[in-house]
Design an enzyme around this catalytic site. Structure first.
Site, PDB file in Angstrom:
ATOM      1  N   LYS A  45       0.851  -1.202   0.000  1.00 26.89           N
ATOM      2  CA  LYS A  45       0.000   0.000   0.000  1.00 26.89           C
ATOM      3  C   LYS A  45       0.886   1.253   0.000  1.00 26.89           C
ATOM      4  O   LYS A  45       2.093   1.166   0.279  1.00 26.89           O
ATOM      5  CB  LYS A  45      -0.911  -0.011   1.225  1.00 26.89           C
ATOM      6  N   ARG A  80     -11.086   0.267  15.000  1.00 26.88           N
ATOM      7  CA  ARG A  80     -10.987   1.103  13.813  1.00 26.88           C
ATOM      8  C   ARG A  80     -11.949   0.592  12.754  1.00 26.88           C
ATOM      9  O   ARG A  80     -12.826   1.300  12.318  1.00 26.88           O
ATOM     10  CB  ARG A  80      -9.528   1.090  13.302  1.00 26.88           C
ATOM     11  N   HIS A 132      -6.420  -7.245  13.133  1.00 27.30           N
ATOM     12  CA  HIS A 132      -5.222  -6.394  13.087  1.00 27.30           C
ATOM     13  C   HIS A 132      -4.871  -5.966  14.505  1.00 27.30           C
ATOM     14  O   HIS A 132      -5.743  -5.577  15.273  1.00 27.30           O
ATOM     15  CB  HIS A 132      -5.518  -5.184  12.194  1.00 27.30           C
ATOM     16  N   ARG A 163       0.768 -10.602   7.240  1.00 34.78           N
ATOM     17  CA  ARG A 163       0.767  -9.427   6.345  1.00 34.78           C
ATOM     18  C   ARG A 163       1.932  -8.510   6.721  1.00 34.78           C
ATOM     19  O   ARG A 163       1.868  -7.811   7.730  1.00 34.78           O
ATOM     20  CB  ARG A 163      -0.545  -8.642   6.519  1.00 34.78           C
ATOM     21  N   TYR A 169      15.677  30.904   4.538  1.00 34.73           N
ATOM     22  CA  TYR A 169      14.532  31.658   5.062  1.00 34.73           C
ATOM     23  C   TYR A 169      14.640  31.896   6.564  1.00 34.73           C
ATOM     24  O   TYR A 169      14.895  30.969   7.339  1.00 34.73           O
ATOM     25  CB  TYR A 169      13.226  30.896   4.815  1.00 34.73           C
ATOM     26  N   CYS A 215      14.009  24.388   2.583  1.00 33.08           N
ATOM     27  CA  CYS A 215      13.058  25.079   1.708  1.00 33.08           C
ATOM     28  C   CYS A 215      12.217  24.037   0.961  1.00 33.08           C
ATOM     29  O   CYS A 215      12.422  22.842   1.098  1.00 33.08           O
ATOM     30  CB  CYS A 215      13.787  25.960   0.705  1.00 33.08           C
ATOM     31  N   MET A 216      11.300  24.522   0.166  1.00 32.84           N
ATOM     32  CA  MET A 216      10.453  23.597  -0.587  1.00 32.84           C
ATOM     33  C   MET A 216      11.297  22.706  -1.512  1.00 32.84           C
ATOM     34  O   MET A 216      11.048  21.513  -1.622  1.00 32.84           O
ATOM     35  CB  MET A 216       9.421  24.384  -1.412  1.00 32.84           C
ATOM     36  N   ASP A 217      12.305  23.309  -2.139  1.00 33.35           N
ATOM     37  CA  ASP A 217      13.028  22.584  -3.186  1.00 33.35           C
ATOM     38  C   ASP A 217      14.531  22.516  -2.960  1.00 33.35           C
ATOM     39  O   ASP A 217      15.234  21.883  -3.743  1.00 33.35           O
ATOM     40  CB  ASP A 217      12.795  23.278  -4.541  1.00 33.35           C
TER      41      ASP A 217
HETATM   42  C1  PLP Z   1      -0.432  -1.693   6.766  1.00 34.94           C
HETATM   43  C2  PLP Z   1      -1.012  -2.948   7.277  1.00 34.94           C
HETATM   44  C3  PLP Z   1      -0.200  -4.063   7.517  1.00 34.94           C
HETATM   45  C4  PLP Z   1       1.308  -4.036   7.401  1.00 34.94           C
HETATM   46  O1  PLP Z   1       1.845  -3.462   8.551  1.00 34.94           O
HETATM   47  P1  PLP Z   1       3.440  -3.415   8.818  1.00 34.94           P
HETATM   48  O2  PLP Z   1       3.547  -2.868  10.177  1.00 34.94           O
HETATM   49  O3  PLP Z   1       3.976  -2.467   7.796  1.00 34.94           O
HETATM   50  O4  PLP Z   1       3.949  -4.771   8.628  1.00 34.94           O
HETATM   51  C5  PLP Z   1      -0.817  -5.240   7.908  1.00 34.94           C
HETATM   52  N1  PLP Z   1      -2.167  -5.291   8.070  1.00 34.94           N
HETATM   53  C6  PLP Z   1      -2.967  -4.236   7.854  1.00 34.94           C
HETATM   54  C7  PLP Z   1      -4.436  -4.367   8.047  1.00 34.94           C
HETATM   55  C8  PLP Z   1      -2.426  -3.024   7.463  1.00 34.94           C
HETATM   56  O5  PLP Z   1      -3.229  -1.982   7.263  1.00 34.94           O
END
Ligand code: PLP
Length: 396
Positions: free
Chosen positions: A45, A143, A172, A228, A272, A319-321
């Site tokens: 992601k 959540r 999670h 995950r 700045y 700065c920005m850039d």
């Molecule tokens: C982002 C996410 C993960 C991965 O988490 P890490 O800490 O980067 O391993 C696993 N499960 C869910 C639901 C997430 O949103």
């Protein structure tokens, strides 16, 4: 421009180096930690935490991961458009309008409320499409997800709905990156009871998953058949309490080049607000990287870049850039320097995060689209991705 000219141009300024071999080795390291019967989902992601989702997803699939995880449906669609055919699960909340798009692209989604289960089914009832879903159970993150006591009922209604295929159930952890495992153990216990209920009711889907990187690395990962992992695959630690083992290699480093070098006189201010005042004859240099590239402005007068194993402290406001660094003696225009990196004198993402009161996750995902990603394999550039230009290419 031919490939070599393109690479020369892209690496001539601020760019990210993504070591795909290190990424694959981190995946293999995680595989050694999880039990043999457990599969790995590579979480890609947020453009693979800033590393580039298409390239990382491709490398992860070649490394044999079972599935890819994204947060939004559009992230999954982007992977499909790039030709990625592996299993993809959208981990975050899905809306009704997502259902036909998810079916069209064969992307699985998470269901986290009972009403969403029925509304997704209704949204597909007039088509022949079947949507693959994973039920998200909220065991203590508060959540997204159905409560443990609702899970059985929701799996039954998913099972009855011809438009939905229940492929997984997951939860999670809220505190897996903390030293104290009490909350994680509590969540594991709540989830195990849900699994027992579903098994007894014969509505247990094939995939069962709980742990993120922190769960895996802390050994508190529960009894699923899939984990995950995001942050650890990129060679970064989930937290100070739960560090990645030393063998893990950071995948991303950010590089730039010295711009103009010049001399400050004693007391002369720079950038700045003139918040830094020079020493007599202090050598400083500009670097074409700024907060619009993802370099937190909070690193002004606090962080450093590095060149030739020397630290170049950031002088004045970012700065920005552009950014100005000190201790520039001996540097010449065009010399390469490291903005973030894993070397002993480099500023690591962890150090920058601790200086700015955030976490490495945020700093990695902040690297913006105008920073081209150069993908390395075997120590050489193998591909690049310049999101701003909408261009990517391979070195053949
Ligand atoms: C982002 C996410 C993960 C991965 O988490 P890490 O800490 O980067 O391993 C696993 N499960 C869910 C639901 C997430 O949103």
């Amino acid at each position: 421009m031919n490939v070599n000219e393109t690479l020369q141009w892209l690496t001539g300024g601020t760019h990210a180096r993504i070591d795909l071999d290190a990424y694959v080795r981190n995946i293999e390291r995680l595989r050694k930690i999880i039990s043999p019967g457990t599969a790995l989902m590579a979480v890609v992601k947020a453009d693979a935490y800033g590393h580039g989702a298409v390239a990382c997803a491709g490398a992860a699939i070649d490394a044999g991961v079972a599935m890819l995880g994204v947060a939004r449906l559009a992230e999954g669609v982007a992977l499909r458009r790039a030709g990625i055919r592996a299993d993809i699960l959208v981990l975050g909340p899905t809306s009704v309008v997502d259902a036909p798009v998810a079916v069209e692209h064969n992307i699985a989604v998470a269901i986290g409320t009972e009403s969403m289960a029925s509304r997704l089914g209704d949204a597909l009832s007039s088509s022949n499409g079947r949507l693959r879903v994973h039920l998200k159970v909220d065991t203590g993150m508060r959540r997204y997800g159905v409560l443990p006591e609702e899970a059985l009922h929701v799996t039954e209604s998913i099972d009855r709905d011809p438009a939905l295929i229940l492929e997984g159930v997951f939860t999670h952890f809220s505190c897996a990156d903390e030293h104290d495992g009490t909350q994680t153990q509590l969540q594991i216990a709540r989830f195990e009871r849900v699994i027992e209920d579903l098994r007894a009711n014969e509505t247990l889907p094939p995939w069962i998953h709980l742990a993120n990187s922190a769960g895996v690395l802390s050994g508190r990962s529960g009894d699923g058949n899939l984990v995950r992992c995001g942050i650890a695959t990129y060679g970064l630690s989930p937290s100070v309490d739960v560090p990645a083992p030393d063998s893990f290699e950071p995948v991303m480093s950010i590089h730039s080049r010295v711009g103009r070098r010049f001399t400050l006189s004693a007391g002369e201010g720079v950038s700045y607000g003139l918040t830094y005042r020079g020493q007599e004859n202090e050598q400083v240099a500009t670097v074409p990287v700024g907060y619009a590239d993802g370099l937190s402005r909070d690193l002004s007068n606090a962080g450093w870049f590095s060149a030739r194993d020397r630290r170049l402290p950031i002088r004045g406001r970012i700065c920005m850039d552009q950014t100005i660094v000190g201790e520039a003696d001996g540097l010449a225009e065009g010399d390469e320097l490291t903005v973030f990196g894993p070397g002993p004198e480099d500023m690591t993402l962890d150090q920058a995060a601790s200086l700015t009161g955030t976490i490495n996750y945020e700093l990695a995902t902040r690297i913006t689209a105008r920073v081209p990603r150069i993908y390395y394999r075997g120590g050489r550039p193998a591909a690049w991705d310049h999101t701003l230009l909408g261009e990517r290419g391979h070195v053949v």
